[in-house]
Design a protein around this motif. Sequence first.
Motif, PDB file in Angstrom:
ATOM      1  N   TRP A   1       0.824  -1.211   0.000  1.00 58.22           N
ATOM      2  CA  TRP A   1       0.000   0.000   0.000  1.00 58.22           C
ATOM      3  C   TRP A   1       0.860   1.263   0.000  1.00 58.22           C
ATOM      4  N   ARG A   2       2.161   1.111   0.143  1.00 58.37           N
ATOM      5  CA  ARG A   2       3.107   2.192  -0.114  1.00 58.37           C
ATOM      6  C   ARG A   2       4.195   1.646  -1.042  1.00 58.37           C
ATOM      7  N   THR A   3       4.672   2.494  -1.919  1.00 59.58           N
ATOM      8  CA  THR A   3       5.673   2.058  -2.890  1.00 59.58           C
ATOM      9  C   THR A   3       7.078   2.302  -2.355  1.00 59.58           C
ATOM     10  N   VAL A   4       7.867   1.246  -2.297  1.00 57.62           N
ATOM     11  CA  VAL A   4       9.265   1.337  -1.885  1.00 57.62           C
ATOM     12  C   VAL A   4      10.105   0.586  -2.915  1.00 57.62           C
ATOM     13  N   ILE A   5      11.185   1.207  -3.354  1.00 59.45           N
ATOM     14  CA  ILE A   5      12.109   0.547  -4.280  1.00 59.45           C
ATOM     15  C   ILE A   5      13.222  -0.086  -3.457  1.00 59.45           C
ATOM     16  N   TRP A   6      13.251  -1.409  -3.417  1.00 59.10           N
ATOM     17  CA  TRP A   6      14.211  -2.141  -2.576  1.00 59.10           C
ATOM     18  C   TRP A   6      15.472  -2.470  -3.379  1.00 59.10           C
ATOM     19  N   GLU A   7      16.192  -1.459  -3.797  1.00 63.77           N
ATOM     20  CA  GLU A   7      17.402  -1.669  -4.593  1.00 63.77           C
ATOM     21  C   GLU A   7      18.548  -0.822  -4.061  1.00 63.77           C
ATOM     22  N   ASN A   8      19.780  -1.278  -4.283  1.00 65.56           N
ATOM     23  CA  ASN A   8      20.947  -0.547  -3.801  1.00 65.56           C
ATOM     24  C   ASN A   8      21.025   0.851  -4.402  1.00 65.56           C
ATOM     25  N   LYS A   9      20.578   0.975  -5.653  1.00 67.95           N
ATOM     26  CA  LYS A   9      20.585   2.289  -6.300  1.00 67.95           C
ATOM     27  C   LYS A   9      19.726   3.266  -5.503  1.00 67.95           C
ATOM     28  N   ARG A  10      18.578   2.792  -5.027  1.00 66.64           N
ATOM     29  CA  ARG A  10      17.685   3.651  -4.243  1.00 66.64           C
ATOM     30  C   ARG A  10      18.330   4.014  -2.911  1.00 66.64           C
ATOM     31  N   LYS A  11      19.012   3.065  -2.294  1.00 64.02           N
ATOM     32  CA  LYS A  11      19.714   3.345  -1.044  1.00 64.02           C
ATOM     33  C   LYS A  11      20.737   4.462  -1.243  1.00 64.02           C
ATOM     34  N   LEU A  12      21.505   4.383  -2.313  1.00 65.16           N
ATOM     35  CA  LEU A  12      22.523   5.404  -2.592  1.00 65.16           C
ATOM     36  C   LEU A  12      21.887   6.770  -2.852  1.00 65.16           C
ATOM     37  N   GLU A  13      20.730   6.766  -3.521  1.00 65.66           N
ATOM     38  CA  GLU A  13      20.011   8.023  -3.768  1.00 65.66           C
ATOM     39  C   GLU A  13      19.557   8.660  -2.453  1.00 65.66           C
ATOM     40  N   LEU A  14      19.055   7.837  -1.547  1.00 71.72           N
ATOM     41  CA  LEU A  14      18.601   8.351  -0.257  1.00 71.72           C
ATOM     42  C   LEU A  14      19.775   8.912   0.543  1.00 71.72           C
ATOM     43  N   ILE A  15      20.887   8.197   0.540  1.00 67.45           N
ATOM     44  CA  ILE A  15      22.089   8.672   1.250  1.00 67.45           C
ATOM     45  C   ILE A  15      22.536  10.016   0.694  1.00 67.45           C
ATOM     46  N   GLU A  16      22.554  10.137  -0.616  1.00 68.55           N
ATOM     47  CA  GLU A  16      23.009  11.375  -1.253  1.00 68.55           C
ATOM     48  C   GLU A  16      22.069  12.541  -0.942  1.00 68.55           C
ATOM     49  N   SER A  17      20.755  12.264  -0.925  1.00 74.50           N
ATOM     50  CA  SER A  17      19.803  13.340  -0.652  1.00 74.50           C
ATOM     51  C   SER A  17      19.947  13.847   0.780  1.00 74.50           C
ATOM     52  N   ILE A  18      20.317  12.967   1.700  1.00 75.32           N
ATOM     53  CA  ILE A  18      20.527  13.376   3.095  1.00 75.32           C
ATOM     54  C   ILE A  18      21.833  14.157   3.225  1.00 75.32           C
ATOM     55  N   LYS A  19      22.879  13.668   2.588  1.00 76.49           N
ATOM     56  CA  LYS A  19      24.190  14.326   2.666  1.00 76.49           C
ATOM     57  C   LYS A  19      24.170  15.726   2.071  1.00 76.49           C
ATOM     58  N   THR A  20      23.389  15.919   1.022  1.00 79.43           N
ATOM     59  CA  THR A  20      23.381  17.216   0.317  1.00 79.43           C
ATOM     60  C   THR A  20      22.274  18.148   0.800  1.00 79.43           C
ATOM     61  N   TYR A  21      21.478  17.688   1.783  1.00 83.55           N
ATOM     62  CA  TYR A  21      20.396  18.524   2.304  1.00 83.55           C
ATOM     63  C   TYR A  21      20.952  19.785   2.969  1.00 83.55           C
ATOM     64  N   ARG A  22      20.284  20.900   2.767  1.00 85.30           N
ATOM     65  CA  ARG A  22      20.642  22.141   3.440  1.00 85.30           C
ATOM     66  C   ARG A  22      19.365  22.804   3.946  1.00 85.30           C
ATOM     67  N   PRO A  23      19.322  23.171   5.233  1.00 82.14           N
ATOM     68  CA  PRO A  23      18.151  23.892   5.737  1.00 82.14           C
ATOM     69  C   PRO A  23      17.931  25.174   4.953  1.00 82.14           C
ATOM     70  N   THR A  24      16.673  25.559   4.762  1.00 86.22           N
ATOM     71  CA  THR A  24      16.355  26.745   3.956  1.00 86.22           C
ATOM     72  C   THR A  24      16.561  28.040   4.736  1.00 86.22           C
TER      73      THR A  24
END
Length: 446
Positions: free
Chosen positions: A167-190
């Motif tokens: 009932w929720r879509t999750v991509i269970w792949e290493n590529k997705r894991k790396l994307e999530l890591i990168e989005s957290i590392k590059t996050y900047r508060p507004t």
Amino acid sequence: MNPRLTSSQQKTICRQLGRVVKLKLLYKASIHGFTGAAFHQRCDTHSPTVSVGYNNSGYVFGGYTAQPFSQSGQYMQDDQAFLFTFKGEQLLKYSVNNSPYAVKMVVNSGPYFGEDLALVIGSKAAAYSYPGNYYNFTAADMHGNDLNLTECEVYQVEETTELEKPWRTVIWENKRKLELIESIKTYRPTVSSVSQARVLFIGPVGAGKSSFFNSVNSVFRGHVTSQAMSGSSTTSLTTQFRTYSVKAGRQGKPLPIILCDTMGLEERKGAGLDIDDISSILKGHLVDRYQFNPSAPLHSEDSSYQKSPALKDKIHCVAYVIDACKISIMPTGLEEKLDAIRRKVNLLAIPQLVLLTKVDEACPLVKEDVRNVYKSGYIKDLMQEVSSRLGVPLSCIVPVKNYSEELELNINCDILVLSAVVQMLRFIDNYFDEISDRLGNVEVNE
């Protein structure tokens, strides 16, 4: 209310039932009372059930019935009923041999199987045993001829349904894991005055607040770590206010998020984290390593009190950490504390979400494969119950599986943990947007 029946014993019983089920604790004599009245108050009309007795000789024994308990004084037919005892990890099963007399509904007694075995007689912590009527077993094998009970528990057997599709879509792949890591590392508060957003964890003792930080830290370190003290205890292992900065790797830079850990909540007044201390944390008045005192919250004149906190010192998101195995038996006092905290957080317009932990322990389907978390009807029901009891939308509840016994990382656990962190950052953006809109300035300095 913690079950005495071990996880391994619960699994063994569930396998014996031949279905994908779990056990939910209804009655615990040491808490509710060794009386027939207490048993019937907690267990009448519930079915199917597993009743378990424990004695000083170390025996774990009991029975299963598909019939709901009552106080009718009648026998109930049940061709599925059986008695059991554990011999080490092995379960010895004794099926009913005369099903019309499988279970007897006795007013002043606990679970009563035929005329052969009963747990909690009258108001005594004792069992009754007279084998050979409707079940064939020996007293020596069943309970070692020790009829004095140290505990009696009754569990309801609950079906665990598997949905046709997640009932929720999750991509269970290493590529997705790396994307999530990168989005957290590059996050900047507004907001320019804040370089690291702050998330506060609040939850009952043992729910997994410290374990969640350890899990996030593990993902970014590349191996399982345990920097924050965590484990199993009846009182909080965390006694200080801690602010943890996660690094992107062993020599990496700090991530743009600080995870704040607190003392666990307890039902009793004067125990666990004080609600007044939570207000001080939310407003940025507490410094790292402040030692909590449940009987005396921090005073504004205290040396540890930060009198003029900046926006960067305040909490920008609150995450309630809730054990999936205990939401259904959450004490009223604890629920009232959480409600009081939520009202305080609402007044400060701080976004809130819920981390539902231990989903693998709550559901056999998820235990089998974490990727089943959104295919489990039982987990979805639990999340809806959390939504109702805590007053948060279902969209604000995210299930996670913390690292607790593992030595190596698991990509699926990583993706759930990282997805939860990304959701926090999205909520934090909403918080800063609200502040900017209120002040009519994109860059806020406090």
